[in-house]
Scaffold this active site. Structure first.
Site, PDB file in Angstrom:
ATOM      1  N   ASP A 353      20.730   5.247  26.580  1.00  0.00           N
ATOM      2  CA  ASP A 353      19.354   5.515  26.199  1.00  0.00           C
ATOM      3  C   ASP A 353      18.399   4.625  26.994  1.00  0.00           C
ATOM      4  O   ASP A 353      18.633   3.414  27.133  1.00  0.00           O
ATOM      5  CB  ASP A 353      19.194   5.248  24.695  1.00  0.00           C
ATOM      6  CG  ASP A 353      17.783   5.428  24.204  1.00  0.00           C
ATOM      7  OD1 ASP A 353      17.305   6.577  24.207  1.00  0.00           O
ATOM      8  OD2 ASP A 353      17.155   4.420  23.812  1.00  0.00           O
ATOM      9  N   GLU A 389      20.027   7.987  30.849  1.00  0.00           N
ATOM     10  CA  GLU A 389      18.716   8.580  30.611  1.00  0.00           C
ATOM     11  C   GLU A 389      17.792   7.798  31.536  1.00  0.00           C
ATOM     12  O   GLU A 389      17.412   6.659  31.228  1.00  0.00           O
ATOM     13  CB  GLU A 389      18.288   8.430  29.153  1.00  0.00           C
ATOM     14  CG  GLU A 389      16.940   9.084  28.887  1.00  0.00           C
ATOM     15  CD  GLU A 389      16.436   8.836  27.471  1.00  0.00           C
ATOM     16  OE1 GLU A 389      15.721   9.708  26.942  1.00  0.00           O
ATOM     17  OE2 GLU A 389      16.729   7.767  26.901  1.00  0.00           O
TER      18      GLU A 389
END
Length: 711
Positions: A353, A389
């Site tokens: 993330d 990401e």
């Protein structure tokens, strides 16, 4: 409270609580601390200590002690002494029992109380004030576990990227409403490992399940006060502990066993397990957040602090703080956690993330930073799937295409392009062709391959596929922020009506658009990612930021499954798996294949002629066709013999009128069978046969796929 029996010095490694079959070694890194107390709790009364042990041994900033009488199931925490000097980055407060950063299990969830904060709430000096209230009754405790588990010869599937099909889902949301799964295990690791779940996933054809965060996380007090919760879990507190909320058992540490068993069952079915991990920040928030673990153990050794005033945190994540991957203590925590989940929990990869936040050296994103250097040389971590990401919210944080070799990336540019193309935006053909063929503009120059691109149309964050074609605007009123949260620019199109409608033409168009998106996704080069529920038309009623909706808005509603779309998606996935032309390992060359005389790829206009430079630059054009040669996909074997597949001709028509497309001349194939038409909800079944240079009608906003047998 009683005095403890025998206490030994113990060892500084490994960090955390380690059961060796006879006793437990406790080790805690706290560089700036002046004293550390190990606090033990009984399961029957976890609100106050049964023993408090002053740790006297300290080696290389690690405080350690060995208890020969401690056993698995023991609850514990730490009280850490040191300066309370927020303006210089120190927030020690021994009135707070703290969770071990290396805890392998955590006993429960936080009970929010003013004692959970290191400062006095509502004090005029805010976080510069000092809170001496004891939080022991309200903080969950770390749990000593027995690491033994019978893996029964478990072997990771090790599916190569070019054969991978990723399915992003939520542990709870996938099974919570599933009528065929026993109620007592719905929404848990055991529910996900249930044969019903696994059979569904294998029949769908996916090869990897990507789980939204399962690391133990904080349920924000502000959400709890609103009657909401942090459903997504992007608020980690325990980087080694599977969250107890997804466990079906009530035994301390049961979540560890249950998680391992889930992984084992997936591996038996040939499915990899990828974890969505949040190493960029913790659940302790900004300077006004609670003191739960890292902040009280050694604030300055874990977080990025504003150098001009260390009272405040650098925030590249939008959550209030950022872990400082430049610091040895924080970097070691991340690497130890990754290795633990690979070696002890047998997971097959990670999706990071806001990965750009981990790459920041000082303020800039540096893809050659220490984080990547260490991962690249690590013999364990470097061998699993690493998915970034590739952005954060800081300046310069959008780094799509800029991660180093060995990494794959969520390709946000693919998502944006495909959404724009199918909603009818102008001047999309050049980028559409690039994204369809693997995004060479992003990955070719770094000697990366098409599989560096994880392609997706939707993700957990944003509209579902059904909502993407049903709403022009977000509808996030249930989140309690007056619809101000969530993305405003969704590149969505409601097909003529906002939300639910009885208009059959609009419903048919929406269904066609869903098939267009799915077909484009699974016929594109790269690694496709499907979001759980998109294959059954799951809706969130226009909510594009359902992070706080632990209810029917987020859960998959199996009773309302769109079985037609499920059937279409299943056949589409198996079409991809059966034909290596759609999952190439190398780039298209656009030149005649040696010894064959036919290009490996060619682009065509509706009149059957090949596209030239001027055609690519026509702003109004919204349709094109592409020929993919199945001859000579790549070489293998000692003689360099070719691998063969059928050839395909794909026609994309994003315009609002039907078009007649002439098939290519005979050198590309003399007999074409239509096997997919998104206007007819048909895939992988012979529909009609056409000869070279014959015309075929392609309906508005639809895709036609034609197949030519191996030469």
């Amino acid at each position: 409270m009683t005095k403890s029996p025998a206490i030994y010095p113990g060892k500084p490694y490994p960090l955390g609580a380690t059961w060796d079959g006879e006793g437990v070694n406790f080790a805690l890194y706290a560089e700036n601390a002046t004293g550390v107390e190990l606090c033990l709790f009984d399961a029957e009364d976890s609100q106050r200590e049964s023993h408090i042990i002053l740790i006297s041994e300290r080696t290389h900033q690690v405080w350690h002690v060995y208890l020969p009488w401690a056993k698995p199931g023991q609850l514990y925490g730490y009280r850490v002494h040191g300066p309370f000097d927020p303006q210089n980055g120190h927030r020690f407060n021994p009135n707070k029992v703290l969770i071990d950063p290396y805890a392998k299990a955590i006993s429960g969830t936080i009970q929010w109380h003013e004692s959970m904060f290191g400062y006095e709430m509502n004090h005029p000096d805010e976080d510069l004030s000092f809170n001496d209230k004891d939080n022991a009754p309200y903080i969950p405790k770390s749990v000593v576990i027995d690491p033994y588990f019978d893996w029964d010869g478990d072997k990771p599937p090790r599916t190569p990227y070019h054969k991978s099909i990723i399915y992003e889902t939520h542990v709870k949301g996938f099974t919570k409403l599933h009528p065929a799964i026993p109620e007592e295990v719905r929404g848990t690791y055991a529910g996900l490992a249930n044969p019903v779940s696994i059979q569904y996933l294998t029949s769908l054809g996916i090869t990897a399940i990507e789980l939204m965060p399962v690391h133990h996380f904080v349920n924000d007090s502000i959400l709890q006060d609103k009657g909401l919760s942090n459903y997504w879990g992007y608020n980690t507190l325990g980087f080694f502990a599977p969250d107890v909320r997804y466990s079906s058992g009530g035994v301390l540490g049961e979540q560890v066993y249950e998680f391992k068993n889930m992984v084992k069952e997936f591996h038996k079915a040939g499915i990899e397990v990828i974890l969505d991990v949040v190493y960029n920040h913790t659940g302790e928030g900004n300077h006004l957040g609670p003191t739960l673990s890292f902040r009280g153990i050694d604030n300055a050794a874990y977080y990025r602090l504003v150098q001009e005033d260390k009272r405040y945190y650098m925030d590249y994540t939008g959550t209030g703080n950022t872990l400082n991957a430049m610091l040895p203590s924080a970097l070691r925590l991340i690497m130890d956690s990754l290795r633990y989940w690979i070696l002890e929990m047998h997971v097959d990869g990670f999706r990071f993330d806001l990965a750009s936040a981990l790459a920041r050296e000082l303020h800039d994103v540096d893809r050659l930073g220490s984080f990547f250097d260490i991962i690249h040389q690590d013999p364990v971590i470097s061998q699993v799937k690493l998915i970034a990401e590739p952005w954060d919210i800081g300046e310069g944080g959008y780094q799509v295409g800029k991660f180093p070799p060995g990494w794959t990336e969520w390709n946000g540019k693919y998502r944006d392009c495909m959404r724009d193309f199918w909603r009818g935006e102008h001047a999309m053909l050049p980028e559409f062709a690039n994204r369809l063929t693997g995004s060479s503009d992003l990955y070719f120059d770094d000697y990366r391959r098409p599989t560096a691109s994880v392609n997706f149309i939707t993700a957990h964050d944003g509209f579902t596929l059904h909502d993407l074609v049903s709403y022009n605007e977000k509808h996030n009123w249930d989140n309690g922020e007056e619809n101000n949260d969530g993305e405003d620019h969704n590149r969505s199109w409601n097909c003529g009506a906002e939300g639910p409608t009885d208009n059959k033409e609009i419903i048919n168009l929406r269904n066609r658009q869903k098939r267009n998106f799915l077909t484009t996704l699974f016929l594109s080069q790269g690694v496709p990612m499907l979001v759980a529920g998109d294959e059954i038309s799951r809706t969130q009623n226009g909510n594009n930021n359902a992070y706080c909706q632990d209810n029917e808005i987020s859960w998959l509603n199996w009773d309302k499954a769109d079985t037609d779309l499920l059937h279409f998606t299943r056949k589409l996935i198996h079409l991809r798996r059966n034909h290596p032309i759609f999952r190439r390992r190398r780039w298209f060359q656009g030149q005649p294949i040696k010894g064959i005389g036919v290009e490996d790829i060619a682009w065509f206009l509706p009149d059957g002629s090949e596209m030239s430079e001027e055609h690519w630059n026509q702003d109004y054009a919204k349709s094109l066709a592409v020929y993919l040669s199945g001859v000579g996909l790549h070489s293998k074997g000692p003689k360099g013999e070719h691998v063969f597949d059928d050839s395909f001709f794909i026609i994309f028509n994003a315009s609002d009128i039907p078009l007649d497309f002439k098939l290519p001349v005979k050198k590309y194939g003399d007999k074409w069978t239509k096997i997919l038409d998104t206007s007819e909800n048909v895939v992988d079944e012979p529909i009609a046969v056409y000869k070279d240079e014959e015309s075929i009608r392609v309906d508005s906003r639809s895709i036609v796929l034609l197949q030519h047998p191996i030469i």
